[in-house]
Design a protein around this motif. Structure first.
Motif, PDB file in Angstrom:
ATOM      1  N   GLN A  86       0.835  -1.203   0.000  1.00  0.00           N
ATOM      2  CA  GLN A  86       0.000   0.000   0.000  1.00  0.00           C
ATOM      3  C   GLN A  86       0.874   1.259   0.000  1.00  0.00           C
ATOM      4  OE1 GLN A  86      -3.129  -0.060  -0.705  1.00  0.00           O
ATOM      5  NE2 GLN A  86      -3.117  -2.300  -0.618  1.00  0.00           N
ATOM      6  N   ASN A  87       1.990   1.212   0.716  1.00  0.00           N
ATOM      7  CA  ASN A  87       2.926   2.350   0.668  1.00  0.00           C
ATOM      8  C   ASN A  87       3.465   2.550  -0.742  1.00  0.00           C
ATOM      9  OD1 ASN A  87       2.711   2.951   3.398  1.00  0.00           O
ATOM     10  ND2 ASN A  87       4.442   1.652   3.981  1.00  0.00           N
ATOM     11  N   HIS A  88       3.750   1.438  -1.399  1.00  0.00           N
ATOM     12  CA  HIS A  88       4.234   1.505  -2.790  1.00  0.00           C
ATOM     13  C   HIS A  88       3.198   2.164  -3.699  1.00  0.00           C
ATOM     14  CE1 HIS A  88       5.523   0.363  -6.794  1.00  0.00           C
ATOM     15  NE2 HIS A  88       4.448  -0.385  -6.926  1.00  0.00           N
ATOM     16  N   ARG A  89       1.953   1.786  -3.548  1.00  0.00           N
ATOM     17  CA  ARG A  89       0.902   2.358  -4.407  1.00  0.00           C
ATOM     18  C   ARG A  89       0.771   3.872  -4.180  1.00  0.00           C
ATOM     19  NH1 ARG A  89      -4.312  -1.558  -4.235  1.00  0.00           N
ATOM     20  NH2 ARG A  89      -4.920  -0.169  -5.931  1.00  0.00           N
ATOM     21  N   LYS A  90       0.926   4.299  -2.923  1.00  0.00           N
ATOM     22  CA  LYS A  90       0.902   5.732  -2.634  1.00  0.00           C
ATOM     23  C   LYS A  90       2.094   6.434  -3.272  1.00  0.00           C
ATOM     24  CE  LYS A  90      -1.510   5.174   1.794  1.00  0.00           C
ATOM     25  NZ  LYS A  90      -1.363   5.259   3.277  1.00  0.00           N
ATOM     26  N   THR A  91       3.262   5.783  -3.226  1.00  0.00           N
ATOM     27  CA  THR A  91       4.468   6.349  -3.836  1.00  0.00           C
ATOM     28  C   THR A  91       4.288   6.517  -5.340  1.00  0.00           C
ATOM     29  OG1 THR A  91       5.924   5.409  -2.141  1.00  0.00           O
ATOM     30  CG2 THR A  91       6.934   5.969  -4.258  1.00  0.00           C
ATOM     31  N   VAL A  92       3.710   5.506  -5.976  1.00  0.00           N
ATOM     32  CA  VAL A  92       3.479   5.567  -7.425  1.00  0.00           C
ATOM     33  C   VAL A  92       2.540   6.722  -7.773  1.00  0.00           C
ATOM     34  CG1 VAL A  92       2.463   4.363  -9.401  1.00  0.00           C
ATOM     35  CG2 VAL A  92       3.945   3.129  -7.815  1.00  0.00           C
ATOM     36  N   ALA A  93       1.480   6.880  -6.985  1.00  0.00           N
ATOM     37  CA  ALA A  93       0.535   7.970  -7.231  1.00  0.00           C
ATOM     38  C   ALA A  93       1.216   9.330  -7.114  1.00  0.00           C
ATOM     39  CB  ALA A  93      -0.643   7.877  -6.258  1.00  0.00           C
ATOM     40  N   LEU A  94       2.043   9.504  -6.070  1.00  0.00           N
ATOM     41  CA  LEU A  94       2.751  10.774  -5.899  1.00  0.00           C
ATOM     42  C   LEU A  94       3.810  10.987  -6.978  1.00  0.00           C
ATOM     43  CD1 LEU A  94       3.194  10.871  -2.021  1.00  0.00           C
ATOM     44  CD2 LEU A  94       1.920  12.509  -3.420  1.00  0.00           C
ATOM     45  N   PHE A  95       4.469   9.917  -7.380  1.00  0.00           N
ATOM     46  CA  PHE A  95       5.442   9.972  -8.477  1.00  0.00           C
ATOM     47  C   PHE A  95       4.790  10.567  -9.716  1.00  0.00           C
ATOM     48  CE2 PHE A  95       6.925   7.897 -12.364  1.00  0.00           C
ATOM     49  CZ  PHE A  95       8.292   8.132 -12.336  1.00  0.00           C
ATOM     50  N   TRP A  96       3.622  10.055 -10.081  1.00  0.00           N
ATOM     51  CA  TRP A  96       2.935  10.539 -11.274  1.00  0.00           C
ATOM     52  C   TRP A  96       2.407  11.964 -11.089  1.00  0.00           C
ATOM     53  CZ3 TRP A  96       3.612   9.245 -15.949  1.00  0.00           C
ATOM     54  CH2 TRP A  96       3.987   7.934 -16.282  1.00  0.00           C
ATOM     55  N   ASN A  97       2.056  12.329  -9.877  1.00  0.00           N
ATOM     56  CA  ASN A  97       1.654  13.713  -9.620  1.00  0.00           C
ATOM     57  C   ASN A  97       2.797  14.674  -9.920  1.00  0.00           C
ATOM     58  OD1 ASN A  97      -0.931  13.041  -8.841  1.00  0.00           O
ATOM     59  ND2 ASN A  97      -0.502  13.087  -6.644  1.00  0.00           N
ATOM     60  N   ARG A  98       4.018  14.291  -9.524  1.00  0.00           N
ATOM     61  CA  ARG A  98       5.192  15.138  -9.794  1.00  0.00           C
ATOM     62  C   ARG A  98       5.452  15.251 -11.293  1.00  0.00           C
ATOM     63  NH1 ARG A  98       4.070  16.761  -5.136  1.00  0.00           N
ATOM     64  NH2 ARG A  98       5.138  15.840  -3.348  1.00  0.00           N
ATOM     65  N   ILE A  99       5.318  14.127 -12.001  1.00  0.00           N
ATOM     66  CA  ILE A  99       5.501  14.142 -13.458  1.00  0.00           C
ATOM     67  C   ILE A  99       4.455  15.046 -14.104  1.00  0.00           C
ATOM     68  CG2 ILE A  99       5.534  12.749 -15.562  1.00  0.00           C
ATOM     69  CD1 ILE A  99       7.867  12.145 -13.661  1.00  0.00           C
ATOM     70  N   SER A 100       3.215  14.908 -13.654  1.00  0.00           N
ATOM     71  CA  SER A 100       2.126  15.722 -14.194  1.00  0.00           C
ATOM     72  C   SER A 100       2.357  17.206 -13.932  1.00  0.00           C
ATOM     73  CB  SER A 100       0.794  15.273 -13.577  1.00  0.00           C
ATOM     74  OG  SER A 100      -0.276  16.039 -14.072  1.00  0.00           O
ATOM     75  N   ASP A 101       2.781  17.544 -12.715  1.00  0.00           N
ATOM     76  CA  ASP A 101       3.056  18.945 -12.368  1.00  0.00           C
ATOM     77  C   ASP A 101       4.114  19.543 -13.300  1.00  0.00           C
ATOM     78  OD1 ASP A 101       1.266  18.776 -10.282  1.00  0.00           O
ATOM     79  OD2 ASP A 101       2.792  18.494  -8.731  1.00  0.00           O
ATOM     80  N   TYR A 102       5.138  18.758 -13.598  1.00  0.00           N
ATOM     81  CA  TYR A 102       6.218  19.241 -14.476  1.00  0.00           C
ATOM     82  C   TYR A 102       5.680  19.565 -15.867  1.00  0.00           C
ATOM     83  CZ  TYR A 102      10.370  19.200 -17.414  1.00  0.00           C
ATOM     84  OH  TYR A 102      11.335  19.530 -18.341  1.00  0.00           O
ATOM     85  N   PHE A 103       4.922  18.642 -16.445  1.00  0.00           N
ATOM     86  CA  PHE A 103       4.478  18.842 -17.827  1.00  0.00           C
ATOM     87  C   PHE A 103       3.395  19.912 -17.952  1.00  0.00           C
ATOM     88  CE2 PHE A 103       6.595  14.757 -18.482  1.00  0.00           C
ATOM     89  CZ  PHE A 103       7.334  15.070 -19.622  1.00  0.00           C
ATOM     90  N   GLU A 104       2.689  20.179 -16.873  1.00  0.00           N
ATOM     91  CA  GLU A 104       1.709  21.262 -16.910  1.00  0.00           C
ATOM     92  C   GLU A 104       2.380  22.616 -17.117  1.00  0.00           C
ATOM     93  OE1 GLU A 104      -0.524  21.117 -13.343  1.00  0.00           O
ATOM     94  OE2 GLU A 104      -1.766  19.398 -13.952  1.00  0.00           O
ATOM     95  N   LYS A 105       3.653  22.709 -16.748  1.00  0.00           N
ATOM     96  CA  LYS A 105       4.354  23.995 -16.777  1.00  0.00           C
ATOM     97  C   LYS A 105       5.186  24.216 -18.051  1.00  0.00           C
ATOM     98  CE  LYS A 105       4.790  24.341 -11.710  1.00  0.00           C
ATOM     99  NZ  LYS A 105       4.078  23.107 -11.356  1.00  0.00           N
ATOM    100  N   ILE A 106       5.331  23.196 -18.890  1.00  0.00           N
ATOM    101  CA  ILE A 106       6.190  23.374 -20.056  1.00  0.00           C
ATOM    102  C   ILE A 106       5.386  23.729 -21.293  1.00  0.00           C
ATOM    103  CG2 ILE A 106       7.751  21.636 -19.075  1.00  0.00           C
ATOM    104  CD1 ILE A 106       7.018  19.873 -21.505  1.00  0.00           C
ATOM    105  N   ASP A 107       6.061  24.300 -22.277  1.00  0.00           N
ATOM    106  CA  ASP A 107       5.446  24.622 -23.561  1.00  0.00           C
ATOM    107  C   ASP A 107       5.301  23.334 -24.365  1.00  0.00           C
ATOM    108  OD1 ASP A 107       4.603  25.643 -25.969  1.00  0.00           O
ATOM    109  OD2 ASP A 107       6.543  26.531 -26.499  1.00  0.00           O
TER     110      ASP A 107
END
Length: 224
Positions: free
Chosen positions: A37-58
């Motif tokens: 369950q900790n792993h699944r939470k880590t994966v979700a947060l990992f993808w949130n960080r990736i998503s945050d990055y791409f929201e900011k680029i051209d």
């Protein structure tokens, strides 16, 4: 000089289709309820960080290469849209990039993907009385060859078709980077080696400190 953002992908359950239940069951068996369950939470947060990055680029003109995608054009758009509807964060990110001017491109070879899928399904349906272990060893050489062939094909596709700036979403255990041409400047959005090490420590006995350090890296913010 051409540039490529390299995203070492962690596949979510939404990406695994019929194999999701098998992966979840094996994860629980190997890691235990709490750690899984900790792993699944880590994966979700990992993808949130990736998503945050791409929201900011051209995204205008960004050329997008996606793990498991053997087509381009409108058919690729449809596959991405369907994947996003199933809940894949990876595909939702790609769809957002397309909607903001990104260009989705053929990435992989269909015949190689079909061979990989058949092999994976065969392994996942082996029984649990030692047969699965023997099957893994029996199929390891085939699997290594298939992955290497896929990686070379993907790299060659990028070498030939990347015009200016792009992004590659590729499974963390793939080895595409060594086959890319020297005129392509590669930015690892997360260090590929560290993402691989995270998975290796997840499935083997390690100190709690080692796992915590890698987990912290996986969910750390990414500077634009």
């Amino acid at each position: 000089m051409r540039s490529l953002i390299y995203v070492p992908v962690i596949h979510e359950e939404a990406d695994l289709g019929s194999l999701a239940a098998v992966a979840n069951s094996q994860g629980l068996e190997i890691c235990g309820e709490s750690e899984w369950q900790n792993h699944r939470k880590t994966v979700a947060l990992f993808w949130n960080r990736i998503s945050d990055y791409f929201e900011k680029i051209d995204a205008d003109g960004l050329e997008i290469f996606q793990d498991g995608l053997p087509v381009g054009g409108e058919l690729a758009h449809r596959i991405i849209r369907e994947g996003a509807k199933r809940g894949s964060i990876n595909y939702r990110i790609v769809l957002d990039l397309i909607n903001r001017g990104g260009i989705i491109k053929k990435t992989e070879d269909l015949a190689l993907l079909q061979q990989e899928l058949q092999r994976t399904h065969r392994l996942s349906t082996e029984d649990s009385h030692g047969k699965a272990e023997r099957s893994i060893f029996r199929n390891r050489l085939t699997g290594d060859r298939l992955m290497a062939d896929r990686d070379r094909f993907t790299a060659e596709t990028i070498n030939k078709t990347l015009e200016r700036r792009g992004v590659l979403f590729m499974g963390a255990f793939h080895q595409v980077k060594p086959y890319l041409n020297g005129d392509i400047d590669v930015l690892e959005l997360k260090e590929i080696k560290k993402v691989r090490n995270y998975f290796k420590t997840l499935y083997m006995p390690v100190t709690r400190k080692s796992m915590a350090t890698l987990s912290d890296y996986m969910v750390s913010h990414i500077s634009p």
